[in-house]
Design an enzyme around this catalytic site. Structure first.
Site, PDB file in Angstrom:
ATOM      1  CG  ASN A  60      -7.860  -5.925  -1.035  1.00 23.94           C
ATOM      2  OD1 ASN A  60      -8.253  -5.827  -2.198  1.00 23.94           O
ATOM      3  ND2 ASN A  60      -8.555  -5.434  -0.022  1.00 23.94           N
ATOM      4  CB  SER A 101       7.592 -10.454  -2.861  1.00 21.14           C
ATOM      5  OG  SER A 101       8.806  -9.832  -3.204  1.00 21.14           O
ATOM      6  CG  HIS A 155      -9.236  -2.536 -47.897  1.00 20.14           C
ATOM      7  ND1 HIS A 155     -10.471  -2.809 -47.379  1.00 20.14           N
ATOM      8  CD2 HIS A 155      -8.409  -2.304 -46.829  1.00 20.14           C
ATOM      9  CE1 HIS A 155     -10.412  -2.769 -46.058  1.00 20.14           C
ATOM     10  NE2 HIS A 155      -9.169  -2.451 -45.696  1.00 20.14           N
ATOM     11  CD  GLN A 160     -15.112   0.090  -2.809  1.00 22.82           C
ATOM     12  OE1 GLN A 160     -15.148  -1.092  -3.162  1.00 22.82           O
ATOM     13  NE2 GLN A 160     -14.865   0.452  -1.555  1.00 22.82           N
ATOM     14  CD  GLN A 170      11.847 -10.077  -1.536  1.00 18.08           C
ATOM     15  OE1 GLN A 170      10.834 -10.501  -2.061  1.00 18.08           O
ATOM     16  NE2 GLN A 170      12.117  -8.780  -1.482  1.00 18.08           N
ATOM     17  CD  GLU A 220      -5.066  -9.283 -47.193  1.00 19.58           C
ATOM     18  OE1 GLU A 220      -5.809  -8.393 -46.737  1.00 19.58           O
ATOM     19  OE2 GLU A 220      -3.982  -9.589 -46.678  1.00 19.58           O
ATOM     20  CG  HIS A 261       7.440  -8.768   1.073  1.00 22.52           C
ATOM     21  ND1 HIS A 261       6.929  -7.499   1.048  1.00 22.52           N
ATOM     22  CD2 HIS A 261       8.661  -8.684   0.502  1.00 22.52           C
ATOM     23  CE1 HIS A 261       7.788  -6.677   0.487  1.00 22.52           C
ATOM     24  NE2 HIS A 261       8.856  -7.370   0.152  1.00 22.52           N
ATOM     25  CG  ASP A 273      11.993  -3.323  -2.214  1.00 22.25           C
ATOM     26  OD1 ASP A 273      11.719  -3.575  -3.388  1.00 22.25           O
ATOM     27  OD2 ASP A 273      11.821  -4.123  -1.280  1.00 22.25           O
ATOM     28  CD  GLU A 322       9.017  -9.169  -7.000  1.00 23.79           C
ATOM     29  OE1 GLU A 322       8.402  -8.099  -6.845  1.00 23.79           O
ATOM     30  OE2 GLU A 322       8.943 -10.121  -6.193  1.00 23.79           O
ATOM     31  CG  HIS A 323      13.381  -8.585  -5.935  1.00 26.42           C
ATOM     32  ND1 HIS A 323      12.213  -9.067  -5.376  1.00 26.42           N
ATOM     33  CD2 HIS A 323      13.232  -7.251  -6.070  1.00 26.42           C
ATOM     34  CE1 HIS A 323      11.391  -8.049  -5.174  1.00 26.42           C
ATOM     35  NE2 HIS A 323      11.970  -6.941  -5.583  1.00 26.42           N
ATOM     36  CE1 TYR A 379      -7.685   1.068  -4.261  1.00 29.09           C
ATOM     37  CE2 TYR A 379      -5.795  -0.123  -3.375  1.00 29.09           C
ATOM     38  CZ  TYR A 379      -7.111   0.307  -3.264  1.00 29.09           C
ATOM     39  OH  TYR A 379      -7.843  -0.022  -2.152  1.00 29.09           O
TER      40      TYR A 379
END
Length: 428
Positions: free
Chosen positions: A212, A235, A418, A189, A257, A413, A260, A359, A325-326, A128
């Site tokens: 989003n 971020s 089995h 969708q 950062q 068992e 963002h 990045d 994250e970073h 995406y």
């Protein structure tokens, strides 16, 4: 814009506040997403085309849903040649890095038996890509190239097409990266179409890529029906610095950062009060020069943090607790600190390895675990587009040596069938 210098005793409170960034109530949005997914799952193309007409403003159909070869040619001719050159070089770096992650099948043999493991790519990967006025070609490269390196035979992109037109930079980046198809569809969708398939869109095995809140909720909702990369949060960057660091560099990295969005978190952990005060002053000075000054100020007011640690050991402990994250390590001997790091998405060593290098260009992946999930998660990588299959072979002679053990284990068992499956092969 306040940036108080806090003591390490307040780390737990800071961590709790960071994790609470993801606690927003999205009940209303989730209801909308559920309706879209149900509709596309049941009505397929009919529902998909209806939502595209509603949200993207063009009359989608089976003939115009895919980006054509002509549109691809036009995209390449309209994108600046300098940008195309940079994207191609970045793609080469990303591919070189991810090719090192590829695994080989292996087998262990003993007498008349062998065991092994096969690494097999998924057949269909859906990426995406957000649409609208802005284009994020770096994310296109970062999501498609690991799938390509994994050997995925069908890599499809979904991206919104306002009025039926896809951003030419997105098209160019997708083709440079190795995408096979680009679908003009966005939102929940598109995720539903990738997850369940329609008459026009094939069903995917894995869906990756940012979007989003509707896209994020849709990915979360279809997980299990398909694989997904992760549900990324806001971020974040954490910088470990000593007295030798350059306050101007650290301030610039903070602000990269902060721009963002208002939820981005920027943290400095330093062993030097002088450095803490110098960085704070630089942040305030540089922030005034930025076009996104209002977003930056909100981000720093909400989640800008400076922590004074007693020593480097405590600074590392704080970083491992937050699991950023970073993580930038700006100290005298950065490589000596590296073995002590346990939790981080991507680690940047030294003052000339800033976060934007990862990045865009170096080759490491910028799809990273956020919100403390680096404690158990990894950056997007080749493994995300492969699955493992175990292989077992026993000859009759080898199985005869152990079948009674299998039989007794199964019987313990209470699984009689089995047990019989093992024993029947050696009955008269």
């Amino acid at each position: 814009m306040l940036l108080p210098i806090l003591s390490s005793k307040e780390t737990e409170t800071i961590k709790k506040r960071l994790l609470e960034r993801a606690d927003t109530d999205y009940t209303k949005q989730q209801k909308t997403v559920d309706e879209i997914i149900k509709s596309v799952r049941e009505k397929k193309d009919e529902a998909l085309f209806s939502y595209i007409a509603r949200f993207d403003g063009y009359p989608a159909n089976a003939q115009n849903l895919l980006v054509t070869e002509q549109e691809i040619e036009e995209a390449f001719s309209s994108v600046d040649e300098g940008l195309l050159s940079v994207m191609r070089e970045a793609a080469e770096n990303i591919e070189a890095f991810h090719n090192h992650q590829k695994r080989e099948n292996w087998f262990m043999e003993s007498g008349g038996k062998y065991l092994g493991q096969l690494y097999l790519p998924v057949e269909h990967a859906g990426v995406y890509v957000p649409g609208g006025k802005a284009a994020y070609p770096s994310s296109v490269l970062m999501n498609i190239i690991p799938a390509k390196c994994a050997g995925v035979p069908d890599i499809s992109v979904a991206t919104p097409a306002q009025g039926g037109a896809v951003n030419p930079v997105t098209i160019a980046a997708a083709k440079i990266a190795g995408a096979h198809n680009i679908y003009k569809m966005g939102g929940a969708q598109a995720i539903a179409a990738f997850a369940y398939g329609t008459q026009t869109v094939p069903k995917m095995d894995k869906i990756t890529g940012p979007g989003n809140i509707y896209v994020a909720l849709a990915k979360k909702s279809v997980y299990g029906q398909v694989g997904i990369d992760m549900i990324a949060g806001p971020s974040e960057v954490l910088v470990i610095a000593d007295e030798t660091a350059n306050e101007r560099f650290i301030a610039a990295d903070f602000l990269s950062q902060a721009e963002h969005d208002e939820m981005a978190a920027c943290m400095l952990v330093t062993t030097s009060r002088e450095m803490a005060e110098a960085v704070r002053a630089e942040i305030l000075r540089q922030a005034e020069l930025l076009p996104k000054k209002n977003i930056v100020q909100k981000s720093l007011e909400n989640y800008g943090t400076i922590i004074l640690a007693e020593d480097m050991r405590e600074a590392v402990r704080i970083s491992n607790m937050i699991a950023p994250e970073h993580l930038e390590i700006c100290v005298r001997d950065a490589e000596k600190v590296l073995p002590e790091i346990r939790n981080a998405g991507s680690i940047f060593l030294g003052e000339y390895s800033p976060e934007p290098l990862g990045d865009y260009f170096a080759g490491t992946n910028h799809v990273l675990p956020t919100n403390g999930t680096a404690r158990f998660s990894s950056p997007l990588n080749v493994d995300d587009f492969q699955k493992k299959s175990s292989v077992i072979y026993y000859s009759k002679e080898e199985f005869e040596k152990v079948y009674k053990k299998v039989e007794s284990f199964a019987a313990a068992e209470g699984l009689t069938a089995h047990a019989r499956s093992a024993a029947i092969r050696f009955e008269d």
